[in-house]
Design a protein around this motif. Sequence first.
Motif, PDB file in Angstrom:
ATOM      1  N   MET A 548       0.853  -1.182   0.000  1.00  0.00           N
ATOM      2  CA  MET A 548       0.000   0.000   0.000  1.00  0.00           C
ATOM      3  C   MET A 548       0.893   1.238   0.000  1.00  0.00           C
ATOM      4  O   MET A 548       2.123   1.129  -0.050  1.00  0.00           O
ATOM      5  N   ALA A 549       0.289   2.403   0.062  1.00  0.00           N
ATOM      6  CA  ALA A 549       1.041   3.643  -0.105  1.00  0.00           C
ATOM      7  C   ALA A 549       2.219   3.739   0.857  1.00  0.00           C
ATOM      8  O   ALA A 549       3.354   4.001   0.452  1.00  0.00           O
ATOM      9  N   ASP A 550       1.987   3.514   2.136  1.00  0.00           N
ATOM     10  CA  ASP A 550       3.036   3.702   3.141  1.00  0.00           C
ATOM     11  C   ASP A 550       3.315   2.449   3.959  1.00  0.00           C
ATOM     12  O   ASP A 550       4.099   2.500   4.901  1.00  0.00           O
ATOM     13  N   CYS A 551       2.668   1.373   3.653  1.00  0.00           N
ATOM     14  CA  CYS A 551       2.878   0.173   4.455  1.00  0.00           C
ATOM     15  C   CYS A 551       2.722  -1.077   3.597  1.00  0.00           C
ATOM     16  O   CYS A 551       2.238  -1.030   2.465  1.00  0.00           O
ATOM     17  N   ALA A 552       3.173  -2.183   4.177  1.00  0.00           N
ATOM     18  CA  ALA A 552       3.019  -3.493   3.545  1.00  0.00           C
ATOM     19  C   ALA A 552       2.297  -4.408   4.527  1.00  0.00           C
ATOM     20  O   ALA A 552       2.624  -4.422   5.727  1.00  0.00           O
ATOM     21  N   VAL A 553       1.321  -5.158   4.041  1.00  0.00           N
ATOM     22  CA  VAL A 553       0.554  -6.078   4.880  1.00  0.00           C
ATOM     23  C   VAL A 553       0.849  -7.505   4.438  1.00  0.00           C
ATOM     24  O   VAL A 553       0.696  -7.843   3.253  1.00  0.00           O
ATOM     25  N   LYS A 554       1.295  -8.321   5.365  1.00  0.00           N
ATOM     26  CA  LYS A 554       1.549  -9.736   5.066  1.00  0.00           C
ATOM     27  C   LYS A 554       0.629 -10.596   5.909  1.00  0.00           C
ATOM     28  O   LYS A 554       0.564 -10.456   7.128  1.00  0.00           O
ATOM     29  N   ILE A 555      -0.104 -11.482   5.235  1.00  0.00           N
ATOM     30  CA  ILE A 555      -0.987 -12.435   5.905  1.00  0.00           C
ATOM     31  C   ILE A 555      -0.277 -13.783   5.922  1.00  0.00           C
ATOM     32  O   ILE A 555       0.100 -14.314   4.873  1.00  0.00           O
ATOM     33  N   PRO A 666      -2.759 -15.154  11.114  1.00  0.00           N
ATOM     34  CA  PRO A 666      -1.907 -14.106  11.688  1.00  0.00           C
ATOM     35  C   PRO A 666      -1.486 -13.126  10.588  1.00  0.00           C
ATOM     36  O   PRO A 666      -1.451 -13.476   9.402  1.00  0.00           O
ATOM     37  N   TYR A 667      -1.165 -11.896  10.978  1.00  0.00           N
ATOM     38  CA  TYR A 667      -0.721 -10.915   9.980  1.00  0.00           C
ATOM     39  C   TYR A 667       0.221  -9.908  10.639  1.00  0.00           C
ATOM     40  O   TYR A 667       0.273  -9.783  11.874  1.00  0.00           O
ATOM     41  N   VAL A 668       0.961  -9.205   9.812  1.00  0.00           N
ATOM     42  CA  VAL A 668       1.853  -8.158  10.290  1.00  0.00           C
ATOM     43  C   VAL A 668       1.800  -7.001   9.295  1.00  0.00           C
ATOM     44  O   VAL A 668       1.663  -7.215   8.083  1.00  0.00           O
ATOM     45  N   ILE A 669       1.882  -5.781   9.812  1.00  0.00           N
ATOM     46  CA  ILE A 669       1.927  -4.582   8.971  1.00  0.00           C
ATOM     47  C   ILE A 669       3.260  -3.889   9.223  1.00  0.00           C
ATOM     48  O   ILE A 669       3.591  -3.573  10.372  1.00  0.00           O
ATOM     49  N   THR A 670       4.028  -3.689   8.187  1.00  0.00           N
ATOM     50  CA  THR A 670       5.331  -3.039   8.309  1.00  0.00           C
ATOM     51  C   THR A 670       5.355  -1.778   7.470  1.00  0.00           C
ATOM     52  O   THR A 670       4.551  -1.602   6.550  1.00  0.00           O
ATOM     53  N   LYS A 671       6.282  -0.907   7.795  1.00  0.00           N
ATOM     54  CA  LYS A 671       6.461   0.308   7.022  1.00  0.00           C
ATOM     55  C   LYS A 671       7.009  -0.063   5.646  1.00  0.00           C
ATOM     56  O   LYS A 671       7.907  -0.887   5.531  1.00  0.00           O
ATOM     57  N   ARG A 672       6.467   0.532   4.610  1.00  0.00           N
ATOM     58  CA  ARG A 672       6.890   0.207   3.251  1.00  0.00           C
ATOM     59  C   ARG A 672       8.200   0.909   2.927  1.00  0.00           C
ATOM     60  O   ARG A 672       8.372   2.093   3.221  1.00  0.00           O
ATOM     61  N   CYS A 673       9.112   0.172   2.325  1.00  0.00           N
ATOM     62  CA  CYS A 673      10.408   0.721   1.947  1.00  0.00           C
ATOM     63  C   CYS A 673      10.300   1.500   0.644  1.00  0.00           C
ATOM     64  O   CYS A 673       9.505   1.154  -0.239  1.00  0.00           O
ATOM     65  N   LYS A 674      11.114   2.521   0.517  1.00  0.00           N
ATOM     66  CA  LYS A 674      11.207   3.240  -0.747  1.00  0.00           C
ATOM     67  C   LYS A 674      12.014   2.408  -1.735  1.00  0.00           C
ATOM     68  O   LYS A 674      12.741   1.496  -1.363  1.00  0.00           O
ATOM     69  N   GLY A 675      11.924   2.769  -3.007  1.00  0.00           N
ATOM     70  CA  GLY A 675      12.744   2.112  -4.013  1.00  0.00           C
ATOM     71  C   GLY A 675      12.134   0.850  -4.570  1.00  0.00           C
ATOM     72  O   GLY A 675      10.918   0.703  -4.660  1.00  0.00           O
ATOM     73  N   LYS A 676      13.017  -0.100  -4.905  1.00  0.00           N
ATOM     74  CA  LYS A 676      12.590  -1.336  -5.554  1.00  0.00           C
ATOM     75  C   LYS A 676      13.342  -2.519  -4.976  1.00  0.00           C
ATOM     76  O   LYS A 676      14.429  -2.375  -4.409  1.00  0.00           O
ATOM     77  N   ILE A 677      12.752  -3.713  -5.152  1.00  0.00           N
ATOM     78  CA  ILE A 677      13.468  -4.918  -4.739  1.00  0.00           C
ATOM     79  C   ILE A 677      14.536  -5.243  -5.786  1.00  0.00           C
ATOM     80  O   ILE A 677      14.432  -4.874  -6.964  1.00  0.00           O
ATOM     81  N   PHE A 678      15.567  -5.930  -5.343  1.00  0.00           N
ATOM     82  CA  PHE A 678      16.693  -6.261  -6.220  1.00  0.00           C
ATOM     83  C   PHE A 678      16.255  -7.063  -7.444  1.00  0.00           C
ATOM     84  O   PHE A 678      16.812  -6.904  -8.530  1.00  0.00           O
ATOM     85  N   ALA A 679      15.239  -7.917  -7.275  1.00  0.00           N
ATOM     86  CA  ALA A 679      14.788  -8.747  -8.401  1.00  0.00           C
ATOM     87  C   ALA A 679      14.354  -7.899  -9.588  1.00  0.00           C
ATOM     88  O   ALA A 679      14.495  -8.310 -10.738  1.00  0.00           O
ATOM     89  N   GLN A 680      13.823  -6.710  -9.323  1.00  0.00           N
ATOM     90  CA  GLN A 680      13.379  -5.839 -10.403  1.00  0.00           C
ATOM     91  C   GLN A 680      14.529  -5.079 -11.043  1.00  0.00           C
ATOM     92  O   GLN A 680      14.379  -4.522 -12.125  1.00  0.00           O
ATOM     93  N   LEU A 681      15.677  -5.050 -10.395  1.00  0.00           N
ATOM     94  CA  LEU A 681      16.788  -4.209 -10.840  1.00  0.00           C
ATOM     95  C   LEU A 681      17.976  -4.996 -11.364  1.00  0.00           C
ATOM     96  O   LEU A 681      18.903  -4.402 -11.929  1.00  0.00           O
ATOM     97  N   ARG A 682      17.967  -6.307 -11.178  1.00  0.00           N
ATOM     98  CA  ARG A 682      19.151  -7.115 -11.446  1.00  0.00           C
ATOM     99  C   ARG A 682      19.831  -6.772 -12.776  1.00  0.00           C
ATOM    100  O   ARG A 682      21.045  -6.574 -12.843  1.00  0.00           O
ATOM    101  N   ASP A 683      19.047  -6.693 -13.843  1.00  0.00           N
ATOM    102  CA  ASP A 683      19.625  -6.516 -15.174  1.00  0.00           C
ATOM    103  C   ASP A 683      20.088  -5.092 -15.448  1.00  0.00           C
ATOM    104  O   ASP A 683      20.730  -4.838 -16.468  1.00  0.00           O
ATOM    105  N   THR A 684      19.745  -4.141 -14.567  1.00  0.00           N
ATOM    106  CA  THR A 684      20.116  -2.738 -14.801  1.00  0.00           C
ATOM    107  C   THR A 684      21.301  -2.302 -13.956  1.00  0.00           C
ATOM    108  O   THR A 684      21.822  -1.199 -14.158  1.00  0.00           O
TER     109      THR A 684
END
Length: 968
Positions: A548-555, A666-684
């Motif tokens: 989400m905009a400022d957070c990530a929800v994991k179930i 169970p679930y956890v809500i964490t603050k969303r990180c800026k940027g991108k995950i490495f998997a999306q950037l590997r080739d660049t």
Amino acid sequence: MENSGDNNGSGVAIKDRRPEALGDLKVLPDELICYILENLTPRDVGRLACVSSVMYIFCNEEPLWMSLCVRKASGLLQYKGSWKKTTLQLEDPPIEYASRRPLHFDGFYSPFLYRRFYRCNTSLDAFSFDNQVLKARKVCTLEEFKHACNETDVVLLSGLADTWPARTTWTVDQLSMKYGDTTFKISQKGVKNISMKFNDYVSYMKVQRDEDPLYIFDAKFGEAAPGLLKDYSVPHLFQEDLFAVLDRDQRPSYQWFIVGPERSGASWHVDPALTSAWNTLLSGRKRWALYPPGRVPLGVTVHVNDEDGDVNIESPSSLQWWLDFYPLLADDDKPIECTQHPGETIFVPSGWWHCVLNLETTIAVTQNFVDSNNFEFVCLDMAPGYRHKGICRAGLLALDEGSHDDKSLSYPDMTRKEKRVRINSSRESQNCEEAINDVSKSYNLWKQGFSYDISFLEKFLDEERDHYNFPWSSGNCIGQREMREWLYKLWIGKPEMRELVWKGACLAVNAGKWLERLEEIRNFHDLPPLKPEERLPVGTGSNPVYLMADCAVKIFVEDGLESSLYGLGTELEFYSLLSKANSRLKSHIPEILASGILYLENGLYKVVSWGGKGVPDVIGKCNLISQNPREDSFPFGIWSKKQFEFKRVGKSVCKNTSDGCKGIWPYVITKRCKGKIFAQLRDTLSWEDMLNLASFLGEQLRNLHLLPYPPFDDLTLSSFKQKMELKNGRMENFLSESNIPVEWEVFIRTLNEKKKDVASRLTNWGDPIPGTLIEKVDEYIPDDFAKFLDVYKDENGQNKVCKPCSWIHSDIMDDNVHMVQCSASSYSSGNAADSGPRDTGSMNGFDGSGEEKSWRPTHILDFSDLSIGDPIYDLIPIHLDVFRGDSRLLKQLLEGYKLPLLRRKLQPLSGDDKFARLSYHTMCYCILHEENVLGAIFGMWKGLRMAKSWEEVELKVWGELNNYNGFL
């Protein structure tokens, strides 16, 4: 059996030699004897040939030796003029084949052997067919093609390859000149990892007399011969391919270079994942037979695995089907047929059964694809469960007998008790009348109500399915992780298709139900409304994760409720300790904003907050905790999790105590990180970026492995010391008289339990793990993993081990490393780990100012797989998934890590110095890993598939570790 007739001109009937020559084996039919012989070794078959005249005939049959050869062969194969000679050359040491004049015996007649001999030697020059249903048509536009598909579904097209260079250059002679020494993959029933040089294959084609000849069917031909890819292009009618959003190493095989001689072909099958296909013929003639979806051809048997839904098909060879089964068909039961000529392209729609017979030497190219028309069917095929898979291929025959009446056509509440769907026996001795009746039954069932319509087929999905918990079918063309990533990439990258993608996601990952659960969590915590792009879980990980905009929800759902509670409980305990220790790692882990438990009660969703301490009432009712924990303790923390992992190995207490507690997440809500995950950037990323990433991971592993782990309290120690019932029925103390420190006890015992069935587990995983190495695995790994610890007594007489015990992340992969963009100058001017992120708004590393941009790592994600044990374990996912096996990056990581991986050099045991090698420890962990790590290793280092020993694999993959000064 006696031959009736004067076979030698003397007027005396020749005595049947079979009973006397076979002895007690005379009661077995010839087909069964041949099957038994196929499962013997070549040397044993050679010995049996000397037993009697009839056994000599059985044991010198070329189809038998072909079967023995393809079962034994691996790697590059060179045909030696006969299959017996070729097989004997594969023996170790090779057996010289003395070519002698074959012996001939009268008094023995076998219809089975005769029919097979006929099929091996028949010529198809004058092969005739009853009809030619499909005629090639010239289609120019997509609208014309759609109109043609509406008329006949299957379409034979002309003119699509007229401008291809392959139209004139793909002949046997020209390909031999250009690619004679190029190696191509061979496909044929029973063949696994066989390849041949093209010139050797051409030599084989010219002399072979096989019923089902070897067939070049190579999905990686573009790697072996890149020039072939330039000789053709995808026809304009088939440009849409939704799998193209995946990286090439993630997408399933989809294009094949095909070369085969007369009598070769593809037996009856449905293309993988219910994809569609086009096939263009460049040389020769092919005969096609096709049936609509759900209508199983005569002679074909469909097996549906009731564990993972995998569908296996038994089918006679193409030639056998046309000779033995096709004549039994009534006109109404005959398939759609056509003869394909050079330059023609056939379109095979999703779900259609098809069989191909090469009437002469042929060369072709084919591609499978996913488009808007078959996308939902592909998603359906990937969905968990088994019933819908059988229905898609076998139609209503996949249901119980007696469940086809009109009243049952509501279908949603149908169940199938018989998981093995036997459509028809392919035994050659089958009674013809029986066969005709079976065909009629199949045809009538197909007509009765089966519809290859997604709204009809989805009714057979298991309503309780959980994409994250159900077994993943080994027959699926991509893995769970790739499937989720594919859907997410389509969702983000093709917003104009979101309505269709959502339908597919609901079929494949139950997206609608997970969204419903997310909304309950969002409302409870007063999170902002979801944007359209946030409605689908991200495509990585083993649990539904929403960004989400400022957070990530994991179930948490992976492996059921109990496992989920340990995943979240351990993570919450880890965060608590992280804060107390004021570790540097804390600034590189997303902050936890909230955590809790969502549950369904009386049809309504409810949410209760939970920070890991104590046991909420909804969980207490599930009886997952045997003793009452303190309110300030972490009952689902790391030490309880280690016990749970040991039990889950399956050798002691393996009952799932959470089976009766459904509808709890169970679930956890964490603050969303800026940027991108490495998997999306590997080739660049630049090489400098990769080196900086390796240094960052080394530093953070250091911080992680220095963090103290929770001590054993009285409650935990008491639980550890309790008696546990082992599989063999004995009772013993969990901490018997072992001199292993308590923190190592479960780790070592779990490894020893995994060792017990390692060979069978690797066999089940199969290709690309070499079978020759699987046979040697038990002698390679230690008989007791306690030897890795080298227990000794310190100056105070306390037991110590040579290894440090620490927290281990266990899952640092390319989707669990986050990076942000920054200018190259700011990156190099200070500590990359401590400099703040800078959003440049640039694309591909440039913002238009002329200054090159870099990506720097900032966070490590997902600590739900935390464990405690050997820190070497953390190197496995990093080296194989993040570094892709690059030893230079592994070396860079170790330079930043700087911690000892051994406290002192291990002493060799009985002269065997392998225990002193860090590479040996790591390779053993790879072999026993819960994930198919070996599949990744042999996939990346293809040359290791020919390795003679595990030591060879170990040193190639992990040799850099032996250069590390990892000792105090």
